[in-house]
Every structure is written in structure tokens, then in C-alpha cells.
Design a protein around this motif. Structure first.
Motif, PDB file in Angstrom:
ATOM      1  N   LYS A  20     -13.786   0.524  -2.373  1.00 25.28           N
ATOM      2  CA  LYS A  20     -12.421   0.148  -2.756  1.00 25.28           C
ATOM      3  C   LYS A  20     -11.408   1.121  -2.165  1.00 25.28           C
ATOM      4  CE  LYS A  20     -13.388  -2.346  -7.022  1.00 25.28           C
ATOM      5  NZ  LYS A  20     -13.208  -2.379  -8.477  1.00 25.28           N
ATOM      6  N   GLU A  21     -11.732   2.394  -2.178  1.00 25.70           N
ATOM      7  CA  GLU A  21     -10.815   3.393  -1.627  1.00 25.70           C
ATOM      8  C   GLU A  21     -10.696   3.245  -0.108  1.00 25.70           C
ATOM      9  OE1 GLU A  21      -7.999   6.270  -1.420  1.00 25.70           O
ATOM     10  OE2 GLU A  21      -8.751   5.245  -3.192  1.00 25.70           O
ATOM     11  N   VAL A  22     -11.803   2.965   0.555  1.00 21.75           N
ATOM     12  CA  VAL A  22     -11.765   2.748   2.002  1.00 21.75           C
ATOM     13  C   VAL A  22     -10.898   1.539   2.324  1.00 21.75           C
ATOM     14  CG1 VAL A  22     -13.152   2.050   4.000  1.00 21.75           C
ATOM     15  CG2 VAL A  22     -13.948   3.886   2.507  1.00 21.75           C
ATOM     16  N   LYS A  23     -11.041   0.476   1.545  1.00 23.97           N
ATOM     17  CA  LYS A  23     -10.218  -0.720   1.754  1.00 23.97           C
ATOM     18  C   LYS A  23      -8.740  -0.401   1.562  1.00 23.97           C
ATOM     19  CE  LYS A  23      -9.556  -5.445   0.205  1.00 23.97           C
ATOM     20  NZ  LYS A  23      -9.890  -6.455  -0.774  1.00 23.97           N
ATOM     21  N   ALA A  24      -8.413   0.371   0.529  1.00 23.58           N
ATOM     22  CA  ALA A  24      -7.018   0.740   0.272  1.00 23.58           C
ATOM     23  C   ALA A  24      -6.461   1.598   1.403  1.00 23.58           C
ATOM     24  CB  ALA A  24      -6.909   1.478  -1.061  1.00 23.58           C
ATOM     25  N   GLN A  25      -7.253   2.546   1.888  1.00 25.70           N
ATOM     26  CA  GLN A  25      -6.797   3.409   2.989  1.00 25.70           C
ATOM     27  C   GLN A  25      -6.626   2.622   4.281  1.00 25.70           C
ATOM     28  OE1 GLN A  25      -5.740   6.551   2.770  1.00 25.70           O
ATOM     29  NE2 GLN A  25      -6.089   6.418   0.575  1.00 25.70           N
ATOM     30  N   ALA A  27      -5.771  -0.541   4.441  1.00 24.88           N
ATOM     31  CA  ALA A  27      -4.552  -1.337   4.269  1.00 24.88           C
ATOM     32  C   ALA A  27      -3.322  -0.494   4.560  1.00 24.88           C
ATOM     33  CB  ALA A  27      -4.491  -1.907   2.854  1.00 24.88           C
ATOM     34  N   ILE A  28      -3.332   0.756   4.102  1.00 18.86           N
ATOM     35  CA  ILE A  28      -2.200   1.645   4.352  1.00 18.86           C
ATOM     36  C   ILE A  28      -2.092   1.954   5.843  1.00 18.86           C
ATOM     37  CG2 ILE A  28      -1.338   3.990   3.975  1.00 18.86           C
ATOM     38  CD1 ILE A  28      -2.548   3.746   1.113  1.00 18.86           C
ATOM     39  N   ALA A  29      -3.219   2.248   6.476  1.00 19.68           N
ATOM     40  CA  ALA A  29      -3.201   2.606   7.897  1.00 19.68           C
ATOM     41  C   ALA A  29      -2.761   1.444   8.780  1.00 19.68           C
ATOM     42  CB  ALA A  29      -4.576   3.100   8.325  1.00 19.68           C
ATOM     43  N   SER A  30      -3.170   0.225   8.419  1.00 17.56           N
ATOM     44  CA  SER A  30      -2.827  -0.936   9.241  1.00 17.56           C
ATOM     45  C   SER A  30      -1.545  -1.628   8.773  1.00 17.56           C
ATOM     46  CB  SER A  30      -3.978  -1.947   9.220  1.00 17.56           C
ATOM     47  OG  SER A  30      -4.130  -2.481   7.916  1.00 17.56           O
ATOM     48  N   ASN A  31      -0.973  -1.165   7.646  1.00 20.25           N
ATOM     49  CA  ASN A  31       0.222  -1.767   7.060  1.00 20.25           C
ATOM     50  C   ASN A  31       0.009  -3.247   6.776  1.00 20.25           C
ATOM     51  OD1 ASN A  31       2.774  -1.447   5.973  1.00 20.25           O
ATOM     52  ND2 ASN A  31       3.793  -2.124   7.843  1.00 20.25           N
ATOM     53  N   ASN A  83       1.246  -4.413  -2.916  1.00 15.75           N
ATOM     54  CA  ASN A  83       1.165  -2.951  -2.811  1.00 15.75           C
ATOM     55  C   ASN A  83       1.873  -2.255  -3.982  1.00 15.75           C
ATOM     56  OD1 ASN A  83       0.389  -0.558  -1.626  1.00 15.75           O
ATOM     57  ND2 ASN A  83       2.157  -0.449  -0.275  1.00 15.75           N
ATOM     58  N   ASN A  84       1.590  -2.727  -5.196  1.00 16.49           N
ATOM     59  CA  ASN A  84       2.158  -2.168  -6.430  1.00 16.49           C
ATOM     60  C   ASN A  84       3.677  -2.308  -6.533  1.00 16.49           C
ATOM     61  OD1 ASN A  84      -0.379  -1.383  -7.405  1.00 16.49           O
ATOM     62  ND2 ASN A  84      -0.292   0.492  -6.194  1.00 16.49           N
ATOM     63  N   THR A  85       4.261  -3.250  -5.822  1.00 18.09           N
ATOM     64  CA  THR A  85       5.682  -3.561  -5.921  1.00 18.09           C
ATOM     65  C   THR A  85       5.805  -5.022  -6.335  1.00 18.09           C
ATOM     66  OG1 THR A  85       6.149  -1.997  -4.153  1.00 18.09           O
ATOM     67  CG2 THR A  85       7.876  -3.565  -4.706  1.00 18.09           C
ATOM     68  N   VAL A  86       6.716  -5.302  -7.271  1.00 15.46           N
ATOM     69  CA  VAL A  86       6.824  -6.650  -7.829  1.00 15.46           C
ATOM     70  C   VAL A  86       8.230  -7.203  -7.621  1.00 15.46           C
ATOM     71  CG1 VAL A  86       6.673  -8.014  -9.952  1.00 15.46           C
ATOM     72  CG2 VAL A  86       5.089  -6.124  -9.587  1.00 15.46           C
ATOM     73  N   ILE A  87       8.284  -8.457  -7.213  1.00 17.94           N
ATOM     74  CA  ILE A  87       9.525  -9.232  -7.207  1.00 17.94           C
ATOM     75  C   ILE A  87       9.312 -10.348  -8.223  1.00 17.94           C
ATOM     76  CG2 ILE A  87      11.026 -10.775  -5.907  1.00 17.94           C
ATOM     77  CD1 ILE A  87      10.254  -9.288  -3.380  1.00 17.94           C
ATOM     78  N   ASP A  88      10.110 -10.345  -9.281  1.00 16.00           N
ATOM     79  CA  ASP A  88       9.950 -11.321 -10.358  1.00 16.00           C
ATOM     80  C   ASP A  88      11.201 -12.189 -10.445  1.00 16.00           C
ATOM     81  OD1 ASP A  88       9.436 -12.790 -12.635  1.00 16.00           O
ATOM     82  OD2 ASP A  88       8.833 -11.066 -13.847  1.00 16.00           O
ATOM     83  N   THR A  89      11.094 -13.427  -9.975  1.00 13.86           N
ATOM     84  CA  THR A  89      12.206 -14.372 -10.061  1.00 13.86           C
ATOM     85  C   THR A  89      11.871 -15.510 -11.013  1.00 13.86           C
ATOM     86  OG1 THR A  89      11.434 -15.725  -8.222  1.00 13.86           O
ATOM     87  CG2 THR A  89      12.886 -13.872  -7.680  1.00 13.86           C
TER      88      THR A  89
END
Length: 103
Positions: A20-25, A27-31, A83-89
């Protein structure tokens, strides 16, 4: 070699956490992040394309996978979580804000 080292050190229990940590890293590296979209009804292909464009514009990322969930409690609109950011409409959220403003 990596799996052999994990097995030799008897760390098999940590393999899921490591992955899971490798997947998260990665995602960050590849944006490139997965996006979760919650709506009251299923999205049409056109709506999915528009939401992907909105996510790319607002967050400045590439969407890896669009995960669609349906929650009739939100009444309408959508909730995007990337990525832990939410848009709630959602209408539910707007009604809650209105309620808080009236107090």
C-alpha cells in the motif's frame, strides 16, 4: 530478492502495508491518483468525462482510476475525493450549510 528478504526475516505480515505504501509513493511520484466520485444516481459516460476534466483542472493531476459510488442520501450533486482532498457539491451538504447559517 525483495520477497526472499521478507520471507527470511519473517515479515510476511507487513507485506500488505508495504505494498500500500509503495502504491501511494508511486501515485505521488507519477502525479496520478485514483478519484472517488459519490453521486445519488449512476453517471453517464459524458458526465464521467466532464468530471475527469474537472478533476484534472482543479487538482492538476492525472486520474488513475475513477471509482464511482452511489449514495442516495446525498440527494443530488456529487462528492469528489482525490488524494485526501474533497469537493462536496451535494444537496445534502448545501442543506447542512444552510441549516448552520440559520442558527
Amino acid at each position: 530478492n525483495f520477497l526472499e528478504v521478507i520471507l527470511q526475516n519473517e515479515r510476511e505480515a507487513f507485506l500488505e502495508v508495504i505494498l500500500k505504501e509503495v502504491k501511494a509513493q508511486m501515485a505521488i511520484a507519477s502525479n496520478q491518483h485514483d478519484a472517488v466520485v459519490t453521486t445519488a444516481v449512476a453517471l453517464t459516460p459524458n458526465q464521467k468525462e466532464r468530471i475527469l476534466a474537472l478533476i484534472s483542472k482543479k487538482f492538476g493531476i492525472t486520474v488513475g482510476k475513477l471509482i464511482e459510488t452511489i449514495d442516495e442520501a446525498i440527494l443530488g450533486g456529487f462528492i469528489i475525493n482525490v488524494n485526501n482532498t474533497v469537493i462536496d457539491t451535494s444537496i445534502q451538504h448545501q442543506l447542512q450549510e444552510l441549516k448552520m447559517n440559520l442558527k
